[in-house]
Scaffold this active site. Sequence first.
Site, short mmCIF file in Angstrom:
data_model
loop_
_atom_site.label_atom_id
_atom_site.label_comp_id
_atom_site.label_asym_id
_atom_site.label_seq_id
_atom_site.Cartn_x
_atom_site.Cartn_y
_atom_site.Cartn_z
N HIS A 262 0.83 -1.20 0.00
CA HIS A 262 0.00 0.00 0.00
C HIS A 262 0.87 1.26 0.00
O HIS A 262 1.94 1.29 0.59
CB HIS A 262 -0.95 0.00 1.18
CG HIS A 262 -0.28 -0.04 2.52
ND1 HIS A 262 0.26 -1.20 3.04
CD2 HIS A 262 -0.04 0.91 3.43
CE1 HIS A 262 0.78 -0.94 4.22
NE2 HIS A 262 0.63 0.33 4.48
N ASN A 263 0.40 2.27 -0.70
CA ASN A 263 1.03 3.60 -0.75
C ASN A 263 2.32 3.64 -1.55
O ASN A 263 2.96 4.69 -1.63
CB ASN A 263 1.34 4.15 0.66
CG ASN A 263 0.11 4.30 1.52
OD1 ASN A 263 -1.00 4.41 1.01
ND2 ASN A 263 0.29 4.29 2.82
#
EC number: 2.3.1.191
Lengths: 366, 366, 366
Positions: A262-263
Amino acid sequence: MTITLAELARSMDAALWGEGSLRITGAAEPAEAGAARDGQARIALAMTPAYAADLAPGAAALIAEGMDPAALGLAGAVIVRRPRLAMAGLTRLLDNDGGMQQGIHPSAVIDPSALLEEGAAVGPFAVIGADVRIGAQARIGAHVSIGQGSMIGAQALIREGVRIAHGVTAGARLIVHANAVIGSDGFSFVTPEPSGVEEIRAGLGQREHISEQHWLRIHSLGSVVLGDDVEIGANVTIDRGTIRATTVGSGTKIDNQVQIGHNVRIGRDCLLCGQVGIAGSSRIGDRVVLGGKCGVSDNIFVGDDVIAGGGTNIYTNVPAGRVILGSPATRMETQVEMNKALRRLPRMAAQFAELQKTVTRLMQKD
Amino acid sequence: MTITLAELARSMDAALWGEGSLRITGAAEPAEAGAARDGQARIALAMTPAYAADLAPGAAALIAEGMDPAALGLAGAVIVRRPRLAMAGLTRLLDNDGGMQQGIHPSAVIDPSALLEEGAAVGPFAVIGADVRIGAQARIGAHVSIGQGSMIGAQALIREGVRIAHGVTAGARLIVHANAVIGSDGFSFVTPEPSGVEEIRAGLGQREHISEQHWLRIHSLGSVVLGDDVEIGANVTIDRGTIRATTVGSGTKIDNQVQIGHNVRIGRDCLLCGQVGIAGSSRIGDRVVLGGKCGVSDNIFVGDDVIAGGGTNIYTNVPAGRVILGSPATRMETQVEMNKALRRLPRMAAQFAELQKTVTRLMQKD
Amino acid sequence: MTITLAELARSMDAALWGEGSLRITGAAEPAEAGAARDGQARIALAMTPAYAADLAPGAAALIAEGMDPAALGLAGAVIVRRPRLAMAGLTRLLDNDGGMQQGIHPSAVIDPSALLEEGAAVGPFAVIGADVRIGAQARIGAHVSIGQGSMIGAQALIREGVRIAHGVTAGARLIVHANAVIGSDGFSFVTPEPSGVEEIRAGLGQREHISEQHWLRIHSLGSVVLGDDVEIGANVTIDRGTIRATTVGSGTKIDNQVQIGHNVRIGRDCLLCGQVGIAGSSRIGDRVVLGGKCGVSDNIFVGDDVIAGGGTNIYTNVPAGRVILGSPATRMETQVEMNKALRRLPRMAAQFAELQKTVTRLMQKD
């Protein structure tokens, strides 16, 4: 769907030699291509003299500049400057995608609010959610699911069983291979009190005490944004961001079984080879090449044009342009020296023990 | 489905400051949240002064204790003690699961003997086998298959394309991300006569002779048992046991592309990060954290509260509480020292050769 | 579908002791099997005296030669010579494949030109393409897709969600576990001018300048050819060749999450354990065993009967019969010595610095 040898040469911007009217039905290795027959041939890939030795007389072949088609006894030839580059042109022209579904299969479940642009195809049992937008000429394979509000660009090719979650945005010419997952939730948890991992990061490996705690889930509200000309391999997983988007830049190619946390932000024109893993919130520059099985820790930065050999584990930031190898990653030439020295270490350790004794004796003599 | 700033603060057990009536439509990074408008706002995550610098005047924000909402020019704020913990509460409140299917889609194939408890939802093209039991409020995504006799607890969330084989048992609140496979057969084979691997294990690397043998399959008659509050990432694989069950304890979270072999027993509240692999019959204690790409050999034991850095390969038992790194795994501080020494080894080897010469000269002088 | 203890012994070519008429309903660990009751029993796997200690009196058990069924108080026993081998026979006899679909489910989408031989079964929502041929008694699970022209041998077992692309050929008794992908496109790209990776390979790590280039795709026109008795784990990916086929020899078993690149050729009777990755165009001999997470670079050769411990990274050719470990791979016994020496290196480095000082003092005295 056949093409003549002359059309092939013209499409590849290469020189034609011999019978341009030969119809090319496919490509083959030199030993298997055989001679042209009835005006048809499989084109032999014979771009080095060693490969060319296996050619049958009367074959059609792709050869490199400097090779002599007459001496090779060919019926026809396409003569290219950079053979590996020629492979891109040739294979593109001969690829029919295995006869993928045209049109919209009646079994597909498509939300009435979804918009399919002109020429988009949808395979059997695909599920297209509310407010999804599929670009023109895009092809969606069997058993694909696309979640609410996702946007897929024109000419995309989404293979069977791919999962695109809600709110994912992709540019033009996206290719996703079978059973890949784009937009799964991030792996993000927190304990009510600081956890062991937090203690170690703060205190350099020291833990005060160990308490029983349960993990609370940080839900993923962000999305995934993919640029143009992105390719994603089979069984890849790309997690959505927590608040903002996980992003993959235009022109980046991702091999099978790569995991992107994620991210994560990945630049343009990168190559991520098979089984690479990139942990949450790390940033990868442009034109980065990560060999197979490379790992990247969370929250670090890998600069532009970095190249990492297979199996490299990257725990800290890497400056732009560096060529790295090993675990932990070091400059490739340093790693090669370290490996050599390590192989000799057991012998050196024995010699060192000897030298210690020798010096002790010298001192006693003194 | 919006919530006010005051409701948010109350649900998170945090302090409210300013306009509690603001309707919160989502969350955003400080630079993107903008100011509240028409009584609505996206809440900005500004839990450090550095992040807060990007806030627009008039924004609604989540800030940490000690920060001054008035000085930041906020319209409203939720003030929290432990920001990372607050993320769990906030994101849970704002997550709508991407608008997942309600009710039972008519295309699903559900065996008449399967029992779906109240409020269970089943997506398009799901296949639910004989004697399956799905708990109340559980949600089964599109293209999921659940084999004969499996039991899924209440409030489960099973994403698209997940494969749950026959005879799997899972507790409450199970989350499984897309295309994960639970209950595949174990990788277990035997040759009629002892194989090379058996010889090496018995004889420390020596092999007497090499014979041609075929592998016979040991079928997997066991199952998989998952506790409560287990989360399983996208494209994870968990093999069933040979005779007994492969087990995962309550509260354990498993990231994408993790592989868990047959007969493995994993304790409670563990975190297994992306691409971890655990070979057959190994046992993992409670609250163990394995960083990305860690490998665990077969038939070993990793004690409670062990923490392993990314890329650690664990070949032998690990005592409880140890923090480890490297391949083979060693204590983290030892590994860090080994890495430093190895980097200096090529220079030391050169110096050692010099020293040998010097000592030889000294001896000759003697 | 029960079998008597006598039939079990006969099928396993093992000795029967005691009540041969006991009906065996399954297998269990000794502590859980309990005593036979009403002429039925679960057979306890008690092939060592330690396991046998947990047997209930009156149980039915599988025991090893040399153990005494009367002394153990058994009702009946099957007595075997090589217990691990006996597990293959026993589990095969008791496996019912979780009650997989019989016949052809009406929801399956089967191209009229596809040929299903006698007794072939197809699950719900399967999609079978044009000119596909499925052998006799083969079982195709729910949500499987098989592309145009692929040939699956007799008695195959293809689990749920498997993707077999177009033009794949497989022999008899193929087993493929859920969500595996066979025949995805290879990861093969080229830049108009030589890329950084090409420069490094040619120039040993030196790069002249870095230019911005986009990757052009080399399409995969080749196929995948699998021999007889091949088994492929869950979420495995096997790419098709560029021109020729990627091949897997008869009797080779592939564990979950293994990645096999384009043009790879794997021999017969190999074992590739979980998360192994083999890069494009490499060749693996016969009877090779690669432990979990092994990586093999592209364009290399691993000889017959090589055995690699878990986590081994193979960057260069490996001669036949070698037992290897580590990254980069070295002979196992060498690697074990290197690991020991490396653990002692920090202390040796300190001692070396001392020795340097000592020698310097000796020289000054001279």
